[in-house]
Scaffold this active site. Structure first.
Site, PDB file in Angstrom:
ATOM      1  N   GLN A  63       1.894  -6.036  -3.312  1.00  0.00           N
ATOM      2  CA  GLN A  63       2.339  -6.170  -1.918  1.00  0.00           C
ATOM      3  C   GLN A  63       3.615  -5.335  -1.708  1.00  0.00           C
ATOM      4  OE1 GLN A  63       1.281  -9.520  -3.496  1.00  0.00           O
ATOM      5  NE2 GLN A  63      -0.602  -8.536  -2.905  1.00  0.00           N
ATOM      6  N   THR A 117      -9.702  -4.930   1.726  1.00  0.00           N
ATOM      7  CA  THR A 117     -10.537  -5.475   2.803  1.00  0.00           C
ATOM      8  C   THR A 117     -11.194  -4.390   3.655  1.00  0.00           C
ATOM      9  OG1 THR A 117      -8.620  -5.537   4.264  1.00  0.00           O
ATOM     10  CG2 THR A 117      -9.089  -7.545   3.018  1.00  0.00           C
ATOM     11  N   ALA A 167      -7.413  -1.127   0.786  1.00  0.00           N
ATOM     12  CA  ALA A 167      -8.171  -0.950  -0.455  1.00  0.00           C
ATOM     13  C   ALA A 167      -8.892  -2.246  -0.840  1.00  0.00           C
ATOM     14  CB  ALA A 167      -7.239  -0.508  -1.584  1.00  0.00           C
ATOM     15  N   LYS A 178       1.699   2.193  -5.152  1.00  0.00           N
ATOM     16  CA  LYS A 178       2.193   1.647  -6.421  1.00  0.00           C
ATOM     17  C   LYS A 178       1.235   1.957  -7.565  1.00  0.00           C
ATOM     18  CE  LYS A 178       2.288  -2.399  -4.396  1.00  0.00           C
ATOM     19  NZ  LYS A 178       2.041  -2.014  -2.994  1.00  0.00           N
ATOM     20  N   GLY A 179      -0.084   1.770  -7.292  1.00  0.00           N
ATOM     21  CA  GLY A 179      -1.080   1.998  -8.347  1.00  0.00           C
ATOM     22  C   GLY A 179      -0.986   3.406  -8.890  1.00  0.00           C
ATOM     23  N   ASP A 199       0.803  -1.224   0.000  1.00  0.00           N
ATOM     24  CA  ASP A 199       0.000   0.000   0.000  1.00  0.00           C
ATOM     25  C   ASP A 199       0.836   1.274   0.000  1.00  0.00           C
ATOM     26  OD1 ASP A 199      -2.173  -1.703   0.160  1.00  0.00           O
ATOM     27  OD2 ASP A 199      -2.176  -1.674   2.349  1.00  0.00           O
ATOM     28  N   GLU A 200       1.993   1.217  -0.616  1.00  0.00           N
ATOM     29  CA  GLU A 200       2.885   2.381  -0.658  1.00  0.00           C
ATOM     30  C   GLU A 200       2.396   3.431  -1.644  1.00  0.00           C
ATOM     31  OE1 GLU A 200       3.861  -0.748  -1.196  1.00  0.00           O
ATOM     32  OE2 GLU A 200       5.344  -1.312   0.307  1.00  0.00           O
ATOM     33  N   ASP A 249       2.544  14.612   2.479  1.00  0.00           N
ATOM     34  CA  ASP A 249       1.487  15.581   2.848  1.00  0.00           C
ATOM     35  C   ASP A 249       0.771  15.190   4.145  1.00  0.00           C
ATOM     36  OD1 ASP A 249       0.659  13.513   0.781  1.00  0.00           O
ATOM     37  OD2 ASP A 249      -1.326  14.121   1.493  1.00  0.00           O
ATOM     38  N   ALA A 297      -4.097  -7.788  -3.623  1.00  0.00           N
ATOM     39  CA  ALA A 297      -3.644  -6.425  -3.892  1.00  0.00           C
ATOM     40  C   ALA A 297      -4.835  -5.498  -4.098  1.00  0.00           C
ATOM     41  CB  ALA A 297      -2.780  -6.412  -5.159  1.00  0.00           C
ATOM     42  N   GLY A 298      -4.663  -4.246  -3.709  1.00  0.00           N
ATOM     43  CA  GLY A 298      -5.631  -3.199  -4.023  1.00  0.00           C
ATOM     44  C   GLY A 298      -4.819  -1.988  -4.420  1.00  0.00           C
ATOM     45  N   HIS A 299      -4.790  -1.685  -5.711  1.00  0.00           N
ATOM     46  CA  HIS A 299      -3.964  -0.574  -6.216  1.00  0.00           C
ATOM     47  C   HIS A 299      -4.891   0.578  -6.615  1.00  0.00           C
ATOM     48  CE1 HIS A 299      -0.399  -3.443  -7.248  1.00  0.00           C
ATOM     49  NE2 HIS A 299      -0.736  -3.461  -5.971  1.00  0.00           N
ATOM     50  N   ARG A 357      -9.941  -2.973   6.097  1.00  0.00           N
ATOM     51  CA  ARG A 357      -9.413  -2.991   7.474  1.00  0.00           C
ATOM     52  C   ARG A 357      -8.542  -1.762   7.714  1.00  0.00           C
ATOM     53  NH1 ARG A 357      -6.270  -8.575   7.608  1.00  0.00           N
ATOM     54  NH2 ARG A 357      -5.787  -7.876   5.512  1.00  0.00           N
TER      55      ARG A 357
HETATM   56  P1  GDP Z   1      -0.815   0.356  -3.515  1.00  0.00           P
HETATM   57  O1  GDP Z   1      -1.392  -0.928  -3.048  1.00  0.00           O
HETATM   58  O2  GDP Z   1       0.666   0.432  -3.326  1.00  0.00           O
HETATM   59  O3  GDP Z   1      -1.214   0.708  -4.929  1.00  0.00           O
HETATM   60  O4  GDP Z   1      -1.421   1.494  -2.569  1.00  0.00           O
HETATM   61  P2  GDP Z   1      -2.966   1.623  -2.126  1.00  0.00           P
HETATM   62  O5  GDP Z   1      -3.747   2.124  -3.263  1.00  0.00           O
HETATM   63  O6  GDP Z   1      -3.430   0.392  -1.458  1.00  0.00           O
HETATM   64  O7  GDP Z   1      -2.822   2.686  -0.956  1.00  0.00           O
HETATM   65  C1  GDP Z   1      -2.301   3.949  -1.171  1.00  0.00           C
HETATM   66  C2  GDP Z   1      -3.378   4.987  -0.775  1.00  0.00           C
HETATM   67  O8  GDP Z   1      -2.780   6.252  -0.636  1.00  0.00           O
HETATM   68  C3  GDP Z   1      -4.451   5.138  -1.818  1.00  0.00           C
HETATM   69  O9  GDP Z   1      -5.658   5.465  -1.180  1.00  0.00           O
HETATM   70  C4  GDP Z   1      -3.958   6.308  -2.653  1.00  0.00           C
HETATM   71  O10 GDP Z   1      -5.008   7.007  -3.300  1.00  0.00           O
HETATM   72  C5  GDP Z   1      -3.315   7.155  -1.593  1.00  0.00           C
HETATM   73  N1  GDP Z   1      -2.163   7.974  -2.022  1.00  0.00           N
HETATM   74  C6  GDP Z   1      -1.185   7.663  -2.918  1.00  0.00           C
HETATM   75  N2  GDP Z   1      -0.233   8.617  -2.925  1.00  0.00           N
HETATM   76  C7  GDP Z   1      -0.619   9.550  -2.015  1.00  0.00           C
HETATM   77  C8  GDP Z   1      -0.032  10.768  -1.533  1.00  0.00           C
HETATM   78  O11 GDP Z   1       1.041  11.181  -1.940  1.00  0.00           O
HETATM   79  N3  GDP Z   1      -0.725  11.443  -0.564  1.00  0.00           N
HETATM   80  C9  GDP Z   1      -1.910  10.996  -0.077  1.00  0.00           C
HETATM   81  N4  GDP Z   1      -2.495  11.720   0.872  1.00  0.00           N
HETATM   82  N5  GDP Z   1      -2.477   9.865  -0.499  1.00  0.00           N
HETATM   83  C10 GDP Z   1      -1.836   9.143  -1.441  1.00  0.00           C
HETATM   84  P1  IMO Z   2      -0.953  -4.149  -2.244  1.00  0.00           P
HETATM   85  O1  IMO Z   2      -0.515  -4.687  -3.595  1.00  0.00           O
HETATM   86  C1  IMO Z   2      -0.956  -4.622   2.070  1.00  0.00           C
HETATM   87  C2  IMO Z   2      -1.015  -8.713   3.637  1.00  0.00           C
HETATM   88  C3  IMO Z   2      -2.277  -9.163   4.340  1.00  0.00           C
HETATM   89  C4  IMO Z   2      -1.686 -10.148   5.318  1.00  0.00           C
HETATM   90  C5  IMO Z   2      -0.574 -10.816   4.508  1.00  0.00           C
HETATM   91  C6  IMO Z   2      -0.985 -12.117   3.858  1.00  0.00           C
HETATM   92  O2  IMO Z   2      -2.248  -3.442  -2.264  1.00  0.00           O
HETATM   93  O3  IMO Z   2       0.164  -3.389  -1.624  1.00  0.00           O
HETATM   94  P2  IMO Z   2      -2.570 -12.829   1.855  1.00  0.00           P
HETATM   95  O4  IMO Z   2      -3.954 -12.401   1.490  1.00  0.00           O
HETATM   96  O5  IMO Z   2      -1.561 -12.524   0.828  1.00  0.00           O
HETATM   97  O6  IMO Z   2      -2.537 -14.238   2.320  1.00  0.00           O
HETATM   98  O7  IMO Z   2      -2.193 -11.938   3.153  1.00  0.00           O
HETATM   99  O8  IMO Z   2      -0.232  -9.881   3.500  1.00  0.00           O
HETATM  100  N1  IMO Z   2      -1.258  -8.191   2.267  1.00  0.00           N
HETATM  101  C7  IMO Z   2      -1.185  -6.896   1.943  1.00  0.00           C
HETATM  102  N2  IMO Z   2      -0.985  -5.802   2.720  1.00  0.00           N
HETATM  103  N3  IMO Z   2      -1.077  -4.489   0.740  1.00  0.00           N
HETATM  104  C8  IMO Z   2      -1.241  -5.577  -0.048  1.00  0.00           C
HETATM  105  O9  IMO Z   2      -1.218  -5.494  -1.393  1.00  0.00           O
HETATM  106  C9  IMO Z   2      -1.349  -6.840   0.556  1.00  0.00           C
HETATM  107  N4  IMO Z   2      -1.542  -8.090   0.086  1.00  0.00           N
HETATM  108  C10 IMO Z   2      -1.470  -8.904   1.147  1.00  0.00           C
HETATM  109  O10 IMO Z   2      -2.907  -8.073   4.991  1.00  0.00           O
HETATM  110  O11 IMO Z   2      -1.072  -9.471   6.386  1.00  0.00           O
HETATM  111 MG    MG Z   3      -2.917  -1.600  -1.769  1.00  0.00          MG
END
Ligand code: GDP
Ligand code: IMO
Ligand code: MG
Length: 423
Positions: free
Chosen positions: A224, A301, A299, A16-17, A13-14, A333, A39-41, A303
């Site tokens: 991940q 679950t 994104a 990436k998407g 959840d850094e 930010d 994953a949830g991007h 949680r």
């Molecule tokens: P991913 O799994 O690495 O693609 O990341 P996620 O989408 O799960 O989680 C990143 C969250 O941070 C998403 O809700 C994005 O819309 C949000 N996001 C991404 N970059 C920024 C940023 O620079 N600032 C803020 N406030 N939100 C961001």
């Molecule tokens: P993105 O691509 C954050 C975590 C789960 C759990 C562990 C194992 O959006 O960054 P699994 O369902 O793979 O058996 O779960 O890994 N996890 C993630 N945490 N972002 C993800 O993907 C994740 N995909 C799995 O929460 O701790």
């Molecule tokens: Mg994610």
């Protein structure tokens, strides 16, 4: 003739998407190499937010080909829903989306096994997303899996029945029982398989080989984060795939010497969703504020994500393992208004001070050793150039760049495509 690679350096959840979407205009092919619908991007533009689970994050760009690689595990039911969500955008999937025949399928019973396994673990549960990821990769390495290409064969249902029966027998062996209606699950599953058959199912390694030969620019999209890697993550609280750079080679069939740039993405703080050790986790107002302002909810679950200060020990480790050539810092930010920013530069452990990750993180008695920098008050979200950054934010970036010994090339100051600043 080269492939660039983008991956998360923390626990997922850094952002990436968002960054893949931003970078796609400079690439011809975006290729997901591992993971599945765990994953949830998220990406945002024109005031609309999209969350993708299986489909690569370059899908909204007019020209780029998006490829789901052999290392990915696909749940046809979730895939069908993702496609349905994209209907309003009139994307021509026959031209834009390719799926590897060697990608493995998540069956309904894989999800049931995931649920039974987690429920039986009690307090020791991984905190899985319950999408069937672990059981599907187990069948892959156990050489029992069903691959996307199999659905084109006439005997495919026999294969399905035989593996499903095996799973139903396995389910009886778990302490915890899970409730299910197999008929309903299977009806949904077979409808989704029929949908999946309509897509371009390809020998993706061959496609990528030819794309490289033709001089196409390819970006591999990780899912991940490196600390969830099956080998190098915080085992057993990890996912079941190789989330680190090597996963792009096995998950796409790209040779290691073809990988050029390795983009490492991290948040200006740390989050983790699910169980497992997290040395810099906060249980105070700072952590609460990061979660609230950063909207830190999963994104996939929903949680809430655990939050904490940035961890240089962990980041240095993942930068080394991945061979990161440049960094991207997200969500700075969110820290605006903090009077101080803490940076974990080493761990105090039962065996003394350490500046690398110990084998048994959970039981090493880790206490983070922090450096402290002054915070900044200014709202960063409307800034468009580094020259506008407040001094203390610049100091934070420069400090991180120095201790991580890697340039920070992109600073993201909000979720939208436009809130992306190059350095
Ligand atoms: P991913 O799994 O690495 O693609 O990341 P996620 O989408 O799960 O989680 C990143 C969250 O941070 C998403 O809700 C994005 O819309 C949000 N996001 C991404 N970059 C920024 C940023 O620079 N600032 C803020 N406030 N939100 C961001
Ligand atoms: P993105 O691509 C954050 C975590 C789960 C759990 C562990 C194992 O959006 O960054 P699994 O369902 O793979 O058996 O779960 O890994 N996890 C993630 N945490 N972002 C993800 O993907 C994740 N995909 C799995 O929460 O701790
Ligand atoms: Mg994610």
């Amino acid at each position: 003739m080269s492939v660039d690679l983008l991956l998360g350096l923390q626990w997922g959840d850094e952002g990436k998407g968002k960054i893949v979407d931003v970078l796609t205009s400079s690439y011809d092919v975006i290729a997901r190499f591992q993971g599945g619908p765990n994953a949830g991007h998220t990406l945002e533009f024109d005031g609309i937010k999209h969350v993708l689970h299986t489909i690569p994050s370059g899908i909204f760009h007019p020209k780029a080909i998006n490829l789901i690689g052999n290392g990915v595990v696909i749940d046809p039911v979730i895939f069908k829903k993702e496609i349905k969500n994209l209907e309003p955008y009139n994307l021509d999937f026959s031209k834009k989306l390719l799926i590897s025949k060697k990608a493995h399928l998540i069956l309904p019973t894989h999800r049931l096994l995931d649920a039974a396994s987690e429920a039986s673990k009690g307090k020791a549960k991984i905190g899985s997303t319950l999408k069937g990821i672990g059981p599907t990769y187990m069948d892959k390495t156990g050489r029992n899996g069903i691959r996307v290409g199999d659905i084109l064969a006439t005997n495919w249902e026999e294969k399905y029945q035989s593996l499903t029966q095996k799973h139903l027998d396995m389910l009886k062996g778990y302490e915890a029982s899970v409730e299910y209606d197999l008929k309903a699950l299977e009806d949904e599953f077979f409808l989704s398989i029929a949908e999946l058959r309509k897509f371009e199912l390809v020998d993706s390694e061959q496609y990528l080989f030819e794309a490289q030969k033709a001089g196409k620019k390819i970006l591999a999209e990780g899912a991940q984060g490196s600390l969830l890697d099956i080998d190098f993550g915080t085992y057993p609280f990890v996912t079941s795939s190789t989330t680190t750079a090597a996963g792009a080679c096995t998950g796409l069939g790209v040779a290691p010497n073809k990988i050029k740039k390795v983009f490492g993405i991290f948040k200006a703080y740390t989050t983790r969703v699910g169980s497992g050790p997290f040395p810099t986790e906060l249980f105070d107002d700072y952590g609460e504020t990061m979660g609230r302002v950063g909207n830190e909810f999963g994104a996939t679950t929903g949680r809430s994500r655990r939050c904490g200060w940035i961890d240089i020990v962990a980041l240095r480790y993942t930068i080394h393992i991945n061979g990161v050539t440049q960094l991207m810092m997200m969500k700075g930010d969110v820290l605006s208004g903090f009077n101080k920013i803490k940076i974990c530069t080493a761990y105090q452990t039962n065996d003394g001070k350490m500046d690398y990750l110990p084998y048994d993180i959970a039981n090493s008695g880790i206490k983070p050793i922090y450096e402290e920098l002054p915070g900044w008050k200014e709202d960063l979200t409307k800034m468009t150039d580094v020259s506008e950054f407040p001094e203390n934010f610049k100091n934070y970036i420069n400090y991180l760049e120095k201790v991580l010994e890697t340039p920070i090339k992109i600073v993201s100051v909000g979720p939208d495509r436009k809130q992306t600043i190059y350095r």
